[in-house]
Design an enzyme around this catalytic site. Structure first.
Site, PDB file in Angstrom:
ATOM      1  N   ASP A 163       0.839  -1.324  -0.309  1.00 27.55           N
ATOM      2  CA  ASP A 163       0.384   0.048   0.027  1.00 27.55           C
ATOM      3  C   ASP A 163       0.853   0.850   0.057  1.00 27.55           C
ATOM      4  O   ASP A 163       0.601   2.259   0.772  1.00 27.55           O
ATOM      5  CB  ASP A 163      -0.965   0.286   1.175  1.00 27.55           C
ATOM      6  CG  ASP A 163      -1.533   1.017   1.496  1.00 27.55           C
ATOM      7  OD1 ASP A 163      -2.370   1.803   0.379  1.00 27.55           O
ATOM      8  OD2 ASP A 163      -2.317   1.837   2.089  1.00 27.55           O
ATOM      9  N   ASN A 414       6.684  -7.026   6.374  1.00 29.02           N
ATOM     10  CA  ASN A 414       5.584  -6.581   7.040  1.00 29.02           C
ATOM     11  C   ASN A 414       4.544  -7.240   6.308  1.00 29.02           C
ATOM     12  O   ASN A 414       4.127  -7.437   5.227  1.00 29.02           O
ATOM     13  CB  ASN A 414       5.737  -5.228   6.319  1.00 29.02           C
ATOM     14  CG  ASN A 414       4.821  -4.683   6.949  1.00 29.02           C
ATOM     15  OD1 ASN A 414       4.433  -3.442   8.153  1.00 29.02           O
ATOM     16  ND2 ASN A 414       3.732  -4.158   5.801  1.00 29.02           N
ATOM     17  N   GLU A 415       3.619  -7.501   7.398  1.00 31.40           N
ATOM     18  CA  GLU A 415       2.125  -8.339   7.313  1.00 31.40           C
ATOM     19  C   GLU A 415       2.038  -9.153   5.903  1.00 31.40           C
ATOM     20  O   GLU A 415       1.211  -9.423   5.577  1.00 31.40           O
ATOM     21  CB  GLU A 415       1.112  -7.230   6.684  1.00 31.40           C
ATOM     22  CG  GLU A 415       0.770  -5.696   8.196  1.00 31.40           C
ATOM     23  CD  GLU A 415      -0.647  -5.437   7.593  1.00 31.40           C
ATOM     24  OE1 GLU A 415      -0.783  -4.310   6.500  1.00 31.40           O
ATOM     25  OE2 GLU A 415      -0.843  -4.676   8.460  1.00 31.40           O
ATOM     26  N   ASN A 468       0.749  -5.125  13.813  1.00 37.18           N
ATOM     27  CA  ASN A 468      -0.563  -3.818  13.333  1.00 37.18           C
ATOM     28  C   ASN A 468      -1.829  -4.068  13.701  1.00 37.18           C
ATOM     29  O   ASN A 468      -2.639  -5.615  13.069  1.00 37.18           O
ATOM     30  CB  ASN A 468       0.313  -3.678  11.857  1.00 37.18           C
ATOM     31  CG  ASN A 468       1.637  -3.440  11.156  1.00 37.18           C
ATOM     32  OD1 ASN A 468       1.959  -3.061  12.551  1.00 37.18           O
ATOM     33  ND2 ASN A 468       1.451  -3.642  10.186  1.00 37.18           N
ATOM     34  N   TYR A 470      -6.324  -2.410  13.738  1.00 37.69           N
ATOM     35  CA  TYR A 470      -6.992  -1.483  13.190  1.00 37.69           C
ATOM     36  C   TYR A 470      -7.887  -1.145  13.896  1.00 37.69           C
ATOM     37  O   TYR A 470      -8.874  -1.014  13.233  1.00 37.69           O
ATOM     38  CB  TYR A 470      -7.211  -0.893  11.905  1.00 37.69           C
ATOM     39  CG  TYR A 470      -5.102  -0.443  11.228  1.00 37.69           C
ATOM     40  CD1 TYR A 470      -4.787   0.483  11.359  1.00 37.69           C
ATOM     41  CD2 TYR A 470      -4.707  -1.309  10.766  1.00 37.69           C
ATOM     42  CE1 TYR A 470      -3.588   1.619  10.448  1.00 37.69           C
ATOM     43  CE2 TYR A 470      -3.212  -1.160   9.612  1.00 37.69           C
ATOM     44  CZ  TYR A 470      -2.582   0.462   9.984  1.00 37.69           C
ATOM     45  OH  TYR A 470      -1.926   1.118   9.495  1.00 37.69           O
ATOM     46  N   TYR A 474     -10.434  -0.120  10.092  1.00 36.43           N
ATOM     47  CA  TYR A 474     -10.647  -0.980   9.046  1.00 36.43           C
ATOM     48  C   TYR A 474     -11.796  -2.443  10.533  1.00 36.43           C
ATOM     49  O   TYR A 474     -12.336  -2.908   8.869  1.00 36.43           O
ATOM     50  CB  TYR A 474      -9.578  -1.676   9.001  1.00 36.43           C
ATOM     51  CG  TYR A 474      -8.700  -0.733   7.762  1.00 36.43           C
ATOM     52  CD1 TYR A 474      -9.126  -0.722   6.587  1.00 36.43           C
ATOM     53  CD2 TYR A 474      -7.923  -0.938   8.440  1.00 36.43           C
ATOM     54  CE1 TYR A 474      -8.342   0.462   5.818  1.00 36.43           C
ATOM     55  CE2 TYR A 474      -5.823  -0.759   7.395  1.00 36.43           C
ATOM     56  CZ  TYR A 474      -7.187   0.486   6.264  1.00 36.43           C
ATOM     57  OH  TYR A 474      -6.360   1.068   5.288  1.00 36.43           O
ATOM     58  N   GLU A 505       1.796  -0.265  14.404  1.00 37.25           N
ATOM     59  CA  GLU A 505       0.860   0.531  13.408  1.00 37.25           C
ATOM     60  C   GLU A 505      -0.310   0.432  13.861  1.00 37.25           C
ATOM     61  O   GLU A 505      -1.086  -0.831  14.853  1.00 37.25           O
ATOM     62  CB  GLU A 505       0.846   0.301  12.072  1.00 37.25           C
ATOM     63  CG  GLU A 505       1.878  -0.315  11.123  1.00 37.25           C
ATOM     64  CD  GLU A 505       1.609  -0.566   9.387  1.00 37.25           C
ATOM     65  OE1 GLU A 505       0.387  -0.520   9.225  1.00 37.25           O
ATOM     66  OE2 GLU A 505       2.198  -1.307   8.516  1.00 37.25           O
ATOM     67  N   TRP A 550       0.958   4.473  12.585  1.00 32.05           N
ATOM     68  CA  TRP A 550       0.922   4.624  10.949  1.00 32.05           C
ATOM     69  C   TRP A 550       0.245   5.732  10.791  1.00 32.05           C
ATOM     70  O   TRP A 550      -1.188   5.579  10.862  1.00 32.05           O
ATOM     71  CB  TRP A 550       0.395   3.569  10.525  1.00 32.05           C
ATOM     72  CG  TRP A 550       0.588   3.380   8.627  1.00 32.05           C
ATOM     73  CD1 TRP A 550      -0.475   3.257   8.207  1.00 32.05           C
ATOM     74  CD2 TRP A 550       1.534   2.717   8.467  1.00 32.05           C
ATOM     75  NE1 TRP A 550      -0.413   3.227   6.992  1.00 32.05           N
ATOM     76  CE2 TRP A 550       1.329   3.063   6.792  1.00 32.05           C
ATOM     77  CE3 TRP A 550       2.823   2.698   8.999  1.00 32.05           C
ATOM     78  CZ2 TRP A 550       2.723   2.471   5.615  1.00 32.05           C
ATOM     79  CZ3 TRP A 550       3.820   2.682   8.130  1.00 32.05           C
ATOM     80  CH2 TRP A 550       4.037   2.372   6.482  1.00 32.05           C
TER      81      TRP A 550
END
Length: 594
Positions: A163, A414-415, A468, A470, A474, A505, A550
Site C-alpha cells: 500500500d 511486513n504483514e 499492526n 486497526y 478497518y 501500526e 501509522w
C-alpha cells in the site's frame, strides 16, 4: 561485503548525481538494439537521485511499466592511476544493469540496497567513459516485494499488494570511487560493556593483504585516541566509556589501516556506538535499562521527488520527530537511505530496520481487506525461489547496516500471511538466516490482523512481537467502544506470551481540515479519539514496550476508492505540517512516557 564510498588518506570519491540523459523503453528494445553503445534515442533529461514518475505532467509517465535508461559521460580523475576504480549505486529500483562503454559490467535485483562493480579494466585515468544504466520497475512473485504484470489492451499494468506507490528510478547517489589494489573489504564491529569500560570486537576482511598487518585505532568524538590494537580479528577496551543511549547518540570512530611497517597501504574509518541490546521477558533492555518506543512507521516519500533521498527533507522530518517527542521509527517497508541511519546514530534515535518483504499476503490488498484471487505460498506464486531471494535480501540488509548502533531490531517482513502451515515453513528458516547473520540483535516480523493471537504460526519465532492493529478503522469502524473491547481481548492473549510487544501500526485515515463533533471517521477529531483508545490499551499491559503510529506523514499510493490523494493516516500532512493528532501526541510523548 561492501564498504560505503569514503574519502580517506588512501581513497577518493566523485559523486555522479545530477542531470543524466534518460529514455523510456516501453517495447523493451534497448538491449537488443544496444542502446548502451550510443547516445540514447529520444532522450530527455532526468535528475539523479529522484523517482521519475512525478517529474512529468504526462499520466503515462506516472503509470509507466517497464525499463528506462539512464546515461552520462564520466571522466576518471587523472590522479587515480594505479588504483582500483569502482562505481557504486546506493540504490536503483527495482532491477538494474550497468554498462561501461560497450561492456556490461553488473546486474542487480533489489530496489533499496546498494551494489557496486570494479571497472578498473574498462577505464583509464584522465579519460572519459560512457556510463549507461537500465532500470526496470517490474515486479514478479520471485521479487521482494512481489507483484505481477497484467496485460491489457492499453498495455502492461503492474499489480502489487503493498500500500504505497511503486516509485522507481535511481533513488540515491551514484559514486565513482578509487581504492588501493590492496584494500579493506569489510568490517564488522560489535560492542559490550564491562563495568565502566567498553569492549569493542572487530572482524576485518581485506583483499590481497596477507603480507600486511591490520591496525585498528579508535577515536572519541573529539578526535582523541582512546584505544589501539593490531589484528584483523581482535578486541580492545575503552576505559570510562561513553555509552550510546536513546536520545544521546555518542559515536566513536575506528580507523582500520592496512600497514607495511609504518607505511599505510589503505585506511577506512567506521563510526560505531558502544551499547548492548537484550530481551528480558517482556522488556527490551539497552545498556541494561528498559526502553519504551514512541514514534512512527515512516516512508521515504516526498512530493515531486518520490523516494529520492534529500538531506534537507530528512532534517525537516527529524525536526518533526523531535517536536512531537518521538524516539524511534520503523523503516517501513524497505531499507532506508544510510544517511537517515547516520542521523539516527548521531542523535540516539531507535530504529526497527525492515526488509522490502511487503505485500506477501493475498488475503490483504493494499491495506484494504479483500482476497486477491491468488494463493500466497505455492509453486506458482511465492515459492522456494522467492525464499532464496528473501534470504539474500536479509543477509544484504544486515551486511549493509550491521554497524549502525541506532538499529535495535531486524524486521524480516511486513504483514505477510502468517496463519498457515505454508507461511510457517516459508518463514522459519528466514529467522535462522537473520540470527546467523547477526546474533547480537533481536529478530522479528510484523504481524497482521488476519493472523490474530492463537492463529499466527510465525510469531513463535519472533524475539519481540510487532503488531499492526486497526481496531476502530478497518474493523469496528466508527465504534470505538467495541474496538476497545475487541482490542483489549486480543491484547490479553499476546501479553500472555511473555515477550515484549511493540504496536508497529495503528491509526485512522484523516483529511486535514475536516472537523466533526461528535467525531466520525476521516475527521481530525476521530484520529485523536482512535489514538486515545489505543493508548488506554497500551497503558493497561506491561508487555507493551512501544507505540509506533501509522503513519508519520501522508504518502502516495496507487489510486483507489479508499485512498484520497494517497494514504491519509499521517500525523503530519505530506508537506510535513501537523494535524490535530500531532498536538495530542506531543503532550503524551513529551510527558508521561519519557
Amino acid at each position: 561485503m561492501m564498504l560505503r564510498p569514503q574519502d580517506t588518506a588512501t581513497r577518493d570519491t566523485k559523486c555522479l548525481s545530477g542531470m543524466w540523459d534518460f529514455a523510456f523503453d516501453p517495447e523493451d528494445r534497448g538491449q537488443t538494439e544496444r542502446w548502451f553503445t550510443q547516445l540514447l534515442p529520444e532522450r530527455t533529461e532526468m535528475a539523479v537521485p529522484a523517482s521519475y514518475q512525478d517529474l512529468s505532467t504526462d499520466p503515462a509517465t506516472r503509470d509507466y511499466v517497464g525499463p528506462v535508461w539512464y546515461q552520462r559521460e564520466v571522466r576518471i580523475p587523472r590522479g587515480w592511476v594505479g588504483n582500483r576504480v569502482v562505481v557504486h549505486f546506493e540504490s536503483a529500483t527495482h532491477a538494474a544493469t550497468v554498462w561501461i562503454n560497450d561492456i556490461e559490467v553488473v546486474s542487480h535485483v533489489g530496489g533499496y540496497l546498494p551494489f557496486e562493480v570494479d571497472i578498473t579494466d574498462h577505464v583509464r585515468a584522465g579519460k572519459k567513459c560512457r556510463l549507461t544504466v537500465r532500470v526496470d520497475n517490474r515486479l514478479s512473485f520471485q521479487t521482494i516485494p512481489p507483484g505481477i504484470i497484467v496485460d491489457s489492451p492499453e498495455g502492461p499494468k503492474q499489480k502489487y499488494w503493498h500500500d504505497f506507490f511503486n516509485y522507481a528510478g535511481i533513488h540515491r547517489d551514484v559514486w565513482l570511487c578509487s581504492r588501493p589494489q590492496v584494500h579493506v573489504e569489510d568490517v564488522t564491529i560489535t560492542t559490550d560493556i564491562d563495568g565502566g569500560d567498553g569492549i569493542v570486537t572487530w572482524s576485518v576482511l581485506s583483499h590481497n593483504a596477507d603480507l600486511l598487518a591490520t591496525r585498528v585505532t579508535i577515536f572519541d568524538d573529539e578526535g582523541n585516541v582512546v584505544a589501539e590494537e593490531t589484528g584483523a580479528n581482535a578486541q580492545t577496551r575503552i576505559p570510562s566509556v561513553h555509552l550510546w543511549q536513546p536520545g544521546q547518540g555518542y559515536l566513536y570512530e575506528a580507523e582500520i589501516s592496512l600497514v607495511n611497517g609504518d607505511e599505510v597501504i589503505d585506511a577506512y574509518r567506521q563510526a560505531f556506538g558502544v551499547r548492548t541490546i537484550r530481551v528480558d521477558g517482556t522488556r527490551l533492555l539497552i545498556n541494561g535499562e528498559p526502553v519504551y518506543l514512541t514514534g512512527f512507521g515512516m516512508h521515504e516519500d516526498h512530493q515531486t521527488i518520490g523516494k529520492a533521498h534529500n538531506d534537507a527533507l530528512m532534517l525537516r522530518d527529524a525536526a518533526c520527530l523531535e517536536w512531537v517527542g518521538a524516539n524511534s521509527l520503523r523503516t517501513s517497508h524497505y531499507p532506508y537511505s544510510e544517511h537517515i541511519l547516520d542521523y539516527a546514530d548521531r542523535h540516539g534515535l531507535l530504529v526497527i530496520d525492515e526488509t522490502p518483504a511487503v505485500g506477501m499476503n493475498m488475503g490483504l490488498g493494499g491495506g484494504i481487506f479483500g482476497t486477491q484471487g491468488y494463493t500466497t505460498f505455492s509453486a506458482e506464486t511465492i515459492n522456494d525461489e522467492t525464499q532464496k531471494v528473501h534470504a539474500q535480501v536479509i543477509r544484504d540488509l544486515i551486511d549493509r547496516d550491521k554497524n549502525h548502533p541506532s538499529i535495535i531490531i531486524w524486521s524480516i517482513a511486513n504483514e505477510p500471511e502468517s496463519e498457515t502451515e505454508a507461511a510457517e515453513n516459508y518463514f522459519r528458516p528466514l529467522f535462522d538466516v537473520a540470527h546467523e547473520a547477526d546474533p547480537s540483535r533481536p529478530v522479528s516480523f510484523v504481524n497482521v490482523m488476519l493472523a490474530p493471537f492463537g492463529k499466527c504460526r510465525v510469531s513463535q519465532y519472533s524475539d519481540i512481537l510487532l503488531l499492526n492493529r486497526y481496531y476502530g478503522w478497518y474493523v469496528d469502524t466508527g465504534d470505538l467502544a467495541a474496538a476497545e473491547r475487541h482490542w483489549r481481548e486480543e491484547m490479553a492473549g499476546w501479553a500472555s506470551e511473555n515477550k515484549p510487544i511493540i504496536i508497529t501500526e495503528y491509526g485512522a485515515d484523516t483529511m486535514p481540515g475536516l472537523h466533526q463533533i461528535p467525531a466520525e471517521p476521516w475527521s481530525e477529531e476521530y484520529q485523536v479519539e482512535v489514538l486515545k483508545m489505543n493508548e488506554r490499551i497500551f497503558d493497561s499491559f506491561d508487555a507493551v514496550i512501544g507505540e509506533q503510529i501509522w503513519n508519520f506523514a501522508d504518502f502516495a499510493t496507487t489510486s483507489g476508492t479508499m485512498r484520497v490523494g494517497g494514504n491519509r493516516k499521517g500525523i503530519f500532512t505530506r508537506d510535513r505540517q501537523p494535524k490535530s493528532a500531532a498536538f495530542h501526541l506531543r503532550k503524551r510523548w513529551r510527558g508521561v512516557k519519557q
